[in-house]
Scaffold this active site. Structure first.
Site, PDB file in Angstrom:
ATOM      1  CD  GLU A 149       6.967   0.695   0.724  1.00 39.39           C
ATOM      2  OE1 GLU A 149       7.185  -0.253   1.217  1.00 39.39           O
ATOM      3  OE2 GLU A 149       7.499   1.826   0.673  1.00 39.39           O
TER       4      GLU A 149
ATOM      5  CE  LYS B 237      10.517  -2.693  -0.095  1.00 37.18           C
ATOM      6  NZ  LYS B 237      10.187  -1.718   0.949  1.00 37.18           N
TER       7      LYS B 237
ATOM      8  CB  CYS C 196       9.615   1.072  -1.463  1.00 40.72           C
ATOM      9  SG  CYS C 196      10.501   2.697  -0.744  1.00 40.72           S
TER      10      CYS C 196
END
Length: 288
Positions: free
Chosen positions: A43, A116, A153
């Site tokens: 990331e 995300k 994540c």
């Protein structure tokens, strides 16, 4: 049987953006030399993990997607015949930014991006200051070698995200990640418990969905965070095929057999037995 090789580039980062990109490219090339078909970077690999502070200057790190970094990586992908999964800080418009992962196919073509969905706001992880939650929904990408799902994540902790992505046909789930220990914590038991939780929840996604999971994390000390590495590959029953160290930069290539999804999903038919007629309550924030 459909076997492919996935490459994981676990690395440390500095404030030198160009240096980080070059290091990532060298990692991609090394993975390609080892036979990788798909290479996943960690990331926000182009910079330090800047979300440890709320600083408006950090918005200068963002770029368009597609943009300069994806163009550079497209050349690498085409030259080495590899799919590249690249997590970047996206500038969508003035004042509108996302934590985004681009997927580049093995011929250098840009397949699209995933933004995300779950954005944390915790000490050392002030991501809500920088990132607007994703609005593209969950995504799968039909690459040359496999149909892949990409989550990022904090998405790791949500079984809903992995389930939806798997139901969309993802054969492998990839998680670019930046997570570590607070260096001021001081309790090894707490650190171990945190890492084990992080690994366990992702291995559970492999089990529940009958797919391989590939998680790529960074290493190194950045401000008050000691990023814990520990990148791994789990098979569709959650068994570890590869586990990286907590403190070393590593480029690893792991062969995985996508045909195992059929085996595990017929032996343990969770998708068959899902009671989709009973799941409406999950759309509520809390069932009071």
């Amino acid at each position: 049987m459909k076997k492919i090789k996935v490459g994981l580039v676990q690395m440390s980062c500095t404030a030198d953006v160009a240096g980080n990109i070059n290091k990532a490219i060298e990692g991609i090339k090394k993975a390609a030399e080892k036979g990788a078909n798909i290479v996943c970077l960690q990331e926000l690999f182009t910079s330090l993990y800047f979300c440890d502070v709320e600083d408006h200057n950090n918005f200068n790190l963002a770029e368009a997607i597609p943009g300069p970094t994806t163009s550079t990586l497209a050349e690498v992908a085409k030259e080495h015949n590899v799919v590249i999964i690249a997590s970047l800080f996206e500038k969508r418009a003035a004042g509108l930014y996302h934590n985004t992962t681009a997927v580049i196919d093995a011929d250098g073509s840009y397949l699209g991006k995933y933004r995300k969905m779950h954005i944390p706001d915790d000490p050392g992880y002030y991501e809500k200051f920088y990132f607007t939650p994703g609005d593209l929904g969950y995504k799968v990408f039909d690459t040359k070698f496999a149909k892949i799902g990409v989550l990022i994540c904090w998405d790791q902790w949500y079984p809903e995200a992995s389930r939806i992505t798997a139901l969309m046909g993802a054969e492998v789930l990839f998680y670019p990640t930046a997570i570590g220990w607070d260096v001021n914590e001081g309790e090894s038991e707490v650190n171990l418990e945190q890492y084990n939780a992080w690994q366990t929840i992702q291995r559970s996604h492999a089990v529940a969905n009958g797919v391989h999971v590939v998680s790529v994390n960074r290493v190194g000390r950045e401000a008050e965070q000691q990023f814990w590495g520990g990148s791994f590959v789990a098979n569709p029953f959650g068994s570890l095929l590869y586990l990286a160290s907590h403190d070393k930069e590593e480029v690893h290539v792991q062969e995985i057999d996508l045909g195992l999804t059929e085996k595990y999903r017929t032996t343990w038919p969770y998708l068959r037995d899902r009671r989709i007629d009973s799941y409406e309550p999950i759309l509520k924030r809390f069932i009071d």
